[in-house]
Structures are given as structure tokens and as C-alpha cells.
Design an enzyme around this catalytic site. Sequence first.
Site, short mmCIF file in Angstrom:
data_model
loop_
_atom_site.label_atom_id
_atom_site.label_comp_id
_atom_site.label_asym_id
_atom_site.label_seq_id
_atom_site.Cartn_x
_atom_site.Cartn_y
_atom_site.Cartn_z
N LYS A 292 -19.73 -20.46 1.06
CA LYS A 292 -19.28 -19.28 1.79
C LYS A 292 -18.21 -18.57 0.96
O LYS A 292 -17.14 -19.15 0.71
CB LYS A 292 -18.71 -19.68 3.15
CG LYS A 292 -19.77 -20.16 4.11
CD LYS A 292 -19.24 -20.33 5.52
CE LYS A 292 -20.38 -20.53 6.49
NZ LYS A 292 -21.39 -21.50 6.06
N ASP B 221 -24.07 -18.13 1.13
CA ASP B 221 -24.29 -17.86 2.55
C ASP B 221 -23.85 -16.43 2.87
O ASP B 221 -22.99 -15.87 2.17
CB ASP B 221 -23.43 -18.82 3.41
CG ASP B 221 -24.04 -20.22 3.52
OD1 ASP B 221 -25.16 -20.43 3.02
OD2 ASP B 221 -23.38 -21.09 4.10
N MET B 222 -24.41 -15.87 3.93
CA MET B 222 -24.00 -14.53 4.33
C MET B 222 -23.05 -14.65 5.52
O MET B 222 -23.37 -15.33 6.50
CB MET B 222 -25.22 -13.68 4.70
CG MET B 222 -24.89 -12.23 4.99
SD MET B 222 -24.04 -11.39 3.63
CE MET B 222 -25.39 -11.09 2.48
N GLN C 56 -29.72 -11.52 6.89
CA GLN C 56 -29.71 -11.73 8.35
C GLN C 56 -30.61 -10.72 9.04
O GLN C 56 -30.39 -9.50 8.96
CB GLN C 56 -28.27 -11.58 8.85
CG GLN C 56 -27.31 -12.60 8.26
CD GLN C 56 -25.86 -12.11 8.25
OE1 GLN C 56 -25.60 -10.94 8.01
NE2 GLN C 56 -24.93 -13.01 8.49
N ARG D 11 -32.66 -16.75 1.57
CA ARG D 11 -32.79 -17.45 2.86
C ARG D 11 -32.74 -16.38 3.96
O ARG D 11 -31.79 -15.61 4.04
CB ARG D 11 -31.65 -18.44 3.06
CG ARG D 11 -31.71 -19.10 4.45
CD ARG D 11 -30.40 -19.80 4.82
NE ARG D 11 -30.08 -20.89 3.93
CZ ARG D 11 -28.83 -21.24 3.62
NH1 ARG D 11 -27.80 -20.58 4.11
NH2 ARG D 11 -28.62 -22.26 2.81
N GLY E 278 -28.96 -14.65 11.84
CA GLY E 278 -27.57 -14.19 11.77
C GLY E 278 -26.78 -14.78 12.92
O GLY E 278 -27.26 -14.78 14.05
N THR F 25 -35.05 -21.13 10.36
CA THR F 25 -35.09 -20.91 11.80
C THR F 25 -35.50 -22.18 12.53
O THR F 25 -36.17 -23.04 11.94
CB THR F 25 -36.09 -19.78 12.16
OG1 THR F 25 -36.03 -19.54 13.56
CG2 THR F 25 -37.52 -20.10 11.77
N HIS F 26 -35.07 -22.26 13.81
CA HIS F 26 -35.55 -23.34 14.69
C HIS F 26 -36.37 -22.74 15.81
O HIS F 26 -36.64 -23.41 16.80
CB HIS F 26 -34.38 -24.12 15.28
CG HIS F 26 -33.27 -24.36 14.31
ND1 HIS F 26 -32.24 -23.49 14.12
CD2 HIS F 26 -33.07 -25.38 13.44
CE1 HIS F 26 -31.43 -23.95 13.18
NE2 HIS F 26 -31.91 -25.09 12.75
N ARG G 112 -14.07 -22.99 16.07
CA ARG G 112 -14.03 -21.55 15.77
C ARG G 112 -15.37 -20.91 16.11
O ARG G 112 -15.45 -19.86 16.73
CB ARG G 112 -13.75 -21.31 14.29
CG ARG G 112 -12.29 -21.09 13.98
CD ARG G 112 -12.09 -20.50 12.59
NE ARG G 112 -12.84 -21.11 11.53
CZ ARG G 112 -12.48 -22.20 10.86
NH1 ARG G 112 -11.39 -22.84 11.19
NH2 ARG G 112 -13.22 -22.66 9.87
N ARG G 113 -16.46 -21.57 15.66
CA ARG G 113 -17.80 -21.03 15.87
C ARG G 113 -18.10 -20.88 17.37
O ARG G 113 -18.64 -19.88 17.83
CB ARG G 113 -18.83 -21.98 15.29
CG ARG G 113 -19.43 -21.64 13.96
CD ARG G 113 -20.06 -20.32 13.89
NE ARG G 113 -19.29 -19.40 13.08
CZ ARG G 113 -19.14 -19.52 11.77
NH1 ARG G 113 -19.73 -20.45 11.09
NH2 ARG G 113 -18.39 -18.66 11.12
#
Length: 303
Positions: A89, A123-124, A153, A179, A183, A221-222, A283-284
Site C-alpha cells: 500500500k 494495492d489501490m 476498482q 487486479r 473497491g 472477488t468472492h 479502522r476498516r
Amino acid sequence: MFHQLIANILPHLPQSFVWKFSKEYVAGQNIEEAIDNARILNAQSVETTIDVLGEFITFLDQAEANKKEYLELIDKTDSAGLKTSYSIKPTFFGLLLDKEVCKAHIREVVAKAASCGRFVRIDMEDSPCTDMEIAIFRELKQELPDNVGLVIQAYLKRTYSDIESLADLNTPESPVNLRLCKGIYVEPAEIAYKDHDEINKNYLKDLELMLQLKMFPAIATHDRELVEGSYRLLEKYGVGKDQYEFQMLYGVTPALRQSIIDKGHALRVYLPFGADWFGYCTRRLKENPQMVSMAVKALFNKG
Ligand code: FDA
């Protein structure tokens, strides 16, 4: 309300308690634990991309220490013979404090990975970072074409044209490796799709463009609907098994993951680890309380 409540309470609970839930999704608190988990996945024919947890640093000298941690990670995983790449990141290297210093650190990490024949993905992060992260990728892709990739994203309205704008870097010998994910950040409606169906439609449109341009998509993706949609596009364009891969987060939807592997597709698992696991998880959740239900759902429904 419930999600917000849990997200607010979590930072005040004992870390040992939160770890019981987080360890499903975090591959360890130090390099050795991450290596052990990567080894287990490798033994199941799953490659990994390892990420040192941390982001949005506030002092530039932290960036130097973070870079050293990545260099050590590359050394140790290489010595262990792991089948892994690395995810980074840029704000962990000070993107928002000094773009040039950040770029120099990332260049050093990518060069180190390249010296071992390994790959680093940028990573974005959230939208104030998008242009800068694309610019860093663009520069490094020209210097070390086989060793660096980027994330895009599908929720961002700009992404389709961002893919088009990267086409000049794409060559048959060294395709642009992107990737594609939905997002994860909360973005304003002026720049981002908000509706699930609209994001999914855009995801498949972006993937189709990448396949038309013969880029290398890492389909992250899941979402079963997107996995199925991706199968259809891969078949439509006759894409070889070595020209794409699927990616999933550690601990998420293992049954869907296994079904993809069983069909003979390459699958890479994103392994986040590190001392900042607690700060990162809380945080997330605070930023995006909807993740609470995902985490709870995934705990009880491993499909
Ligand atoms: P969706 O959100 O619809 O999820 C489908 C189902 O998967 C859910 O119903 C739930 O069961 C399960 N699920 C999904 N995510 C989960 C989670 N975190 N915990 C528990 N269950 C979960 N984003 C970004 O902005 N920048 C980046 O660089 C990356 N990098 C990245 C790498 C990889 C390998 C992956 C898989 C994802 C990312 N992401 C990301 C995150 C991505 O943008 C997105 O937020 C999540 O993958 C969730 O979107 P899905 O496509 O899985 O669909």
C-alpha cells in the site's frame, strides 16, 4: 445501527479477544506466522500474495522501517522457497507525505523482488491516491515490466478509461497485470457506483475490456455471480489458463475458492499479516461498518 455499534465497540475490547475473530482473516502477527500460513496454502496448490499490514502513516521515518520490513519479507520468503508475490500500500511508504520518497521506497522493494524473480502489486487505496498510484505504477512498469502490477476498482466510474489509458504499456511479452476488485473504501456518489448490480455490471465490463486488450487480469472477488460471469468471459475470449488468475482474501469463502481450484483455474490468496493487525481491522470496520455483517456471515457460512 448494529454494524456501527459493533465497529465502535471493537477497538475497546481486549486484543486477545478480537484476535480470536481476526485470525480467520489475518495470517499472523509476524513474518514467521505468515510464512507458515503461506506454506500451508502452497501445499494446497494455492499461491499467495503477502501484505504487511499498515497504511496512511503519519511520519515519514516510518516509511523507511516499513520498506525494511518488506525487504526482510522478500529475503525470508525467497529463502523458504515460497510461491508468493507481495502486495503493498503506497500510503504505508508515505504517499500522502512525500510522493518522491514513497516512490523511491517502492522502487527499492520492486527491484529487490525482481532480483529474486518475484512480483509486487501496488494495492489501490482511496480516491485521493488513485492518480498518484497509477503514476507510480506507470513509471515502474517501464523500468521493471515483469515485476510490478496494479489494482483497479470496479466501483470507480473512471476505471474503464483508466484501463484504456494503460494499454500503451501492454505488450505480448509483458502484459499489464491488473487486479480487478470492487473497491473497499467509502467514496462519494459523484465518482463511484453505489448499487451492487451497477458495480457488478461495471466489473464485468472492465474485465471484458482487459481481455480484449490482452492484459493479464487478476480476478479478485468472492462474489459467486462475478466468478460465474468471469468464467463466461474467459471462455468467450478463449483465454489460456496461464493468462489470468483468480484472487481471494485469506479466510474468505473457502468453499467457493476450492470450487475455482477444482475447475483448474489458478488462484492466489491475499495474506495480510503484521503487528498493525488490530489497528487495521478496527479502522476498516469503522470506515465501512457493513463489513461487520460480512465478517460475521463468513464466520458462520464458510461457503
Ligand atoms: P461482495 O462484497 O459482494 O462479497 C461477496 C461475499 O463474499 C460476501 O457476501 C461475503 O460473504 C464475502 N466477503 C467478501 N469480502 C469479505 C470480507 N472482507 N470478510 C468476510 N467476508 C467477505 N479493495 C481495494 O479497494 N483495493 C485493493 O487493493 C484491494 N485488494 C484486494 C485484493 C484481493 C485479493 C481481494 C479479494 C479483494 C481486494 N480488495 C481491495 C477488496 C475488494 O475491493 C472488495 O471490497 C472485497 O473483495 C469484497 O468484494 P467482493 O467482490 O468479494 O463482493
